[in-house]
Design a protein around this motif. Structure first.
Motif, PDB file in Angstrom:
ATOM      1  N   ARG A 283     -53.001  39.601  46.642  1.00 26.06           N
ATOM      2  CA  ARG A 283     -54.412  39.706  46.284  1.00 26.06           C
ATOM      3  C   ARG A 283     -54.724  41.001  45.554  1.00 26.06           C
ATOM      4  NH1 ARG A 283     -58.093  37.811  50.783  1.00 26.06           N
ATOM      5  NH2 ARG A 283     -59.464  37.709  48.984  1.00 26.06           N
TER       6      ARG A 283
ATOM      7  N   PRO B  87     -61.275  43.693  39.976  1.00 21.99           N
ATOM      8  CA  PRO B  87     -61.982  42.894  38.973  1.00 21.99           C
ATOM      9  C   PRO B  87     -61.752  41.386  39.084  1.00 21.99           C
ATOM     10  CG  PRO B  87     -60.281  44.246  37.952  1.00 21.99           C
ATOM     11  CD  PRO B  87     -60.336  44.634  39.389  1.00 21.99           C
ATOM     12  N   TRP B  88     -60.714  40.964  39.825  1.00 22.07           N
ATOM     13  CA  TRP B  88     -60.434  39.533  39.910  1.00 22.07           C
ATOM     14  C   TRP B  88     -61.159  38.866  41.090  1.00 22.07           C
ATOM     15  CZ3 TRP B  88     -57.072  43.510  39.738  1.00 22.07           C
ATOM     16  CH2 TRP B  88     -56.524  43.930  40.945  1.00 22.07           C
ATOM     17  N   MET B  89     -61.992  39.634  41.780  1.00 15.61           N
ATOM     18  CA  MET B  89     -62.708  39.059  42.919  1.00 15.61           C
ATOM     19  C   MET B  89     -64.203  39.275  42.745  1.00 15.61           C
ATOM     20  SD  MET B  89     -60.581  40.481  46.100  1.00 15.61           S
ATOM     21  CE  MET B  89     -58.850  40.132  46.256  1.00 15.61           C
TER      22      MET B  89
ATOM     23  N   ARG C  53     -65.938  38.708  47.906  1.00 16.64           N
ATOM     24  CA  ARG C  53     -64.505  38.817  48.197  1.00 16.64           C
ATOM     25  C   ARG C  53     -64.057  40.267  48.186  1.00 16.64           C
ATOM     26  NH1 ARG C  53     -61.515  34.173  48.095  1.00 16.64           N
ATOM     27  NH2 ARG C  53     -62.702  32.309  47.602  1.00 16.64           N
TER      28      ARG C  53
ATOM     29  N   PRO D 193     -52.375  40.041  41.097  1.00 15.33           N
ATOM     30  CA  PRO D 193     -53.508  39.854  40.176  1.00 15.33           C
ATOM     31  C   PRO D 193     -53.685  41.025  39.214  1.00 15.33           C
ATOM     32  CG  PRO D 193     -54.176  39.366  42.426  1.00 15.33           C
ATOM     33  CD  PRO D 193     -52.803  39.930  42.500  1.00 15.33           C
TER      34      PRO D 193
ATOM     35  N   PRO E 215     -59.786  35.819  33.680  1.00 12.93           N
ATOM     36  CA  PRO E 215     -61.095  35.779  33.014  1.00 12.93           C
ATOM     37  C   PRO E 215     -61.739  37.157  32.920  1.00 12.93           C
ATOM     38  CG  PRO E 215     -61.240  34.817  35.217  1.00 12.93           C
ATOM     39  CD  PRO E 215     -59.780  35.044  34.922  1.00 12.93           C
ATOM     40  N   TRP E 216     -61.370  38.075  33.848  1.00 14.57           N
ATOM     41  CA  TRP E 216     -61.998  39.398  33.849  1.00 14.57           C
ATOM     42  C   TRP E 216     -61.454  40.289  32.745  1.00 14.57           C
ATOM     43  CZ3 TRP E 216     -58.159  37.862  37.144  1.00 14.57           C
ATOM     44  CH2 TRP E 216     -56.991  38.597  37.123  1.00 14.57           C
TER      45      TRP E 216
ATOM     46  N   TYR F 145     -55.821  51.160  42.725  1.00 13.20           N
ATOM     47  CA  TYR F 145     -55.595  49.985  43.573  1.00 13.20           C
ATOM     48  C   TYR F 145     -54.617  50.309  44.705  1.00 13.20           C
ATOM     49  CZ  TYR F 145     -57.851  47.630  39.655  1.00 13.20           C
ATOM     50  OH  TYR F 145     -58.723  47.270  38.663  1.00 13.20           O
TER      51      TYR F 145
END
Lengths: 282, 278
Positions: free
Chosen positions: A198, B104-106, B110, A202, A278-279, A181
């Motif tokens: 973002r 993974p959160w998008m 997005r 997260p 949720p992921w 990331y």
């Protein structure tokens, strides 16, 4: 949750018998697990009841669950009893609310900054890790000196405990984010705000939520401990007062209230997990 | 490159990238120095596709990280096709990474849109590009799907769309198909060929799969073992329009494969040859 829905739904008629059998087996396994999970505490309560009935334990201190239940019922059926308990519950909730709000907010903020800003991390991390293992209740006398007896010092103690829990977990989460990331954020030249809100926050959310959950447990421990020592109100005070006058069933009522708080905290925690990450479900 | 005699207008298309004498050394945790790249020069025309091949540890990934802007500690010069480099609506380079790099959160849309967050684009433009590139990589029906709901190949398509949507001067790919199974890899090679043609991309493609390099690229840069230097630059005999599966059926393919393998095998060394042919 989705799994449960699928598994508990009746199998359609036209499915392959092999699959139907498979589904049935899974449904049975799930029902069995739920039954065991609910059944075990009931079994413990029955054991306790049995031991009390047959005088295997001292009934003065450990009256059976049925006796306790009956006296809770009597207590709560009077207007005065209900108001008394509600007053204590409100006092405790207020202290947790204030302490948790301040502690969690500041903990998450500092954790994120430490995770992303090397100088802040270098300055603060050693001190943070040195102070973290100190039992927070041990500095309660200092809290009383600073904030006086009562609400302010209890809330301050809760704040402190929650702060450490959330800060350290958030920090670890942000710091040990999957390195890919960082590469994505750098290679695509993300602006700082995008990076923070973002990508890294997260990405660290599972750890942040773990910190928030542990912090809530910590808050409960600390508020009850503080109320034992210094407050005039609160569930902790209620338990301690009941003990002092040897009103054991009332003491157990206080414990039951703490148990309900803990249960609600656990439910809030797992709700937060399903809603916010949720992921991350396995 | 030696003389400044030829005016730049002489070229059909301006060079997109000129790497001159790139050198890179690392400091290990133990404090010793490791030379990763000894000397690497490469000039790429706009629209060209160059594969960088070489044994493990030859510095091909280091080179890619430098081009991606992930590593700024190097010697030598990198010049970019300058007239469009100042354009704030495109990235100079965009990277497709080897592993799963989707967030993974998008959802897919997005994930593609966030790649453009560093560019100066209107919301409508972002929207338009998301639609275009998501459809181009074949994820039209998965616009709102989250990565954990997609297969590995589909996640990599999303990562490719994210890179393409920045309309980069240079598209960098670091073994983008390495994590996929053999069938998916072949399908994706064909897809990449189509996508590059439709977007007219200039591509640096790092791989250690010789067949993949020949299937996809115009030129193959073979690197020596560490410290990496240019061992050979091989022109593909295939015209750019011929797609990967067709190339594999042509006699020239096996010939080139054998030639490249000889060059690579010399570098890999005895022990590694044993491993690679096992």
């Amino acid at each position: 949750m989705t799994d449960a829905k699928i598994l508990l739904a009746p199998a359609p008629d036209d499915v392959d018998p092999l699959i139907a059998a498979n589904l049935r087996a899974r449904r049975m396994a799930r029902i069995r697990d739920i039954a065991l999970g609910v059944g075990f505490p009931i079994f413990l309560l029955l054991l306790w009841e049995f031991a009390a009935r047959f005088n295997l334990i001292d009934r003065r201190f450990f009256p059976g669950p049925s006796t306790i239940g009956a006296s809770i019922w009597t207590f709560l059926s009077t207007q005065a009893g209900r108001e008394l308990l509600l007053g204590h519950v409100q006092a405790t909730l207020l202290r947790i609310g204030i302490g948790y709000g301040i502690g969690a907010t500041s903990g998450v903020l500092l954790g994120v900054v430490m995770g992303l800003h090397a100088p802040t991390r270098a300055a603060i991390a050693p001190t943070l890790y040195a102070i973290f293992p100190v039992p927070k209740i041990a500095i309660y006398p200092l809290m009383i000196v600073i904030f006086g007896l009562g609400d302010a010092s209890s809330s301050a103690l809760v704040t402190l405990g929650v702060f450490f829990m959330t800060c350290i977990n958030t920090f670890a989460g942000v710091r040990y984010v999957n390195p890919i990331y960082h590469d994505v954020a750098d290679a695509f030249r993300f602006p700082p705000l995008v990076r923070w809100f973002r990508v890294f926050i997260p990405a660290a959310m599972p750890s942040i939520i773990t910190g928030l959950r542990l912090g809530l447990g910590q808050a409960l421990v600390l508020v009850v401990s503080a109320e034992f020592v210094s407050a005039d109100t609160g569930v902790g005070r209620f338990i301690w007062d009941s003990w002092q006058v040897l009103d054991v069933p009332r003491m157990f009522m206080g414990l039951a209230v703490v148990l309900i708080f803990a249960g609600l905290a656990a439910i809030a925690g797992s709700l937060a997990e399903t809603k916010l990450i949720p992921w991350n479900r396995r | 490159m030696t003389g400044a005699v030829a005016p730049p207008q002489a070229a059909d298309r301006a060079p997109a990238l000129r790497i001159s004498h790139l050198r890179k050394s690392y400091l290990t945790a133990g404090g010793s120095t490791v030379r990763a790249i000894a000397d690497l020069s490469l000039t790429m025309a706009d629209g060209e596709r160059v594969a960088i091949l070489g044994p493990s540890g030859c510095g091909k990934s280091s080179c890619l990280r430098i081009l991606a802007g992930l590593d700024t500690q190097f010697a030598g010069t990198i010049e970019w096709g300058n007239e469009r480099a100042a354009d704030a609506s495109r990235l100079r380079s965009a990277t497709v990474f080897q592993g799963d790099s989707t967030l993974p959160w998008m959802n897919v849309d997005r994930n593609i849109a966030i790649g453009m967050s560093g560019l100066r684009l209107s919301t409508t433009d972002v929207r338009r590009r998301v639609d275009r590139y998501r459809d181009l990589v074949g994820l039209r029906d998965f616009a709102k799907a989250y990565p954990h709901e997609l297969s590995g190949g589909m996640r990599q398509r999303a990562a490719i769309a994210r890179a393409l949507a920045t309309e980069p001067l240079l598209l960098l790919m670091d073994e983008p198909l390495a994590a996929l199974d053999a069938q998916t890899r072949l399908v994706m090679q064909k897809e990449l060929h189509r996508i590059w043609t439709q977007t007219d991309s200039t591509v640096v493609y790092v791989t250690h799969d010789i067949e993949e390099a020949i299937s996809l690229c115009d030129r193959l840069l073979v690197m020596s073992s560490r410290p990496g230097r240019v061992k050979a630059m091989i022109e593909s005999p295939f015209s750019r329009a011929i797609e990967p599966l067709e190339r594999r059926r042509m006699p020239a393919f096996a010939e080139m494969q054998a030639h490249v393998w000889d060059l690579v095998a010399e570098e890999v060394g005895q022990t590694l040859v044993g491993e690679a042919t096992r």
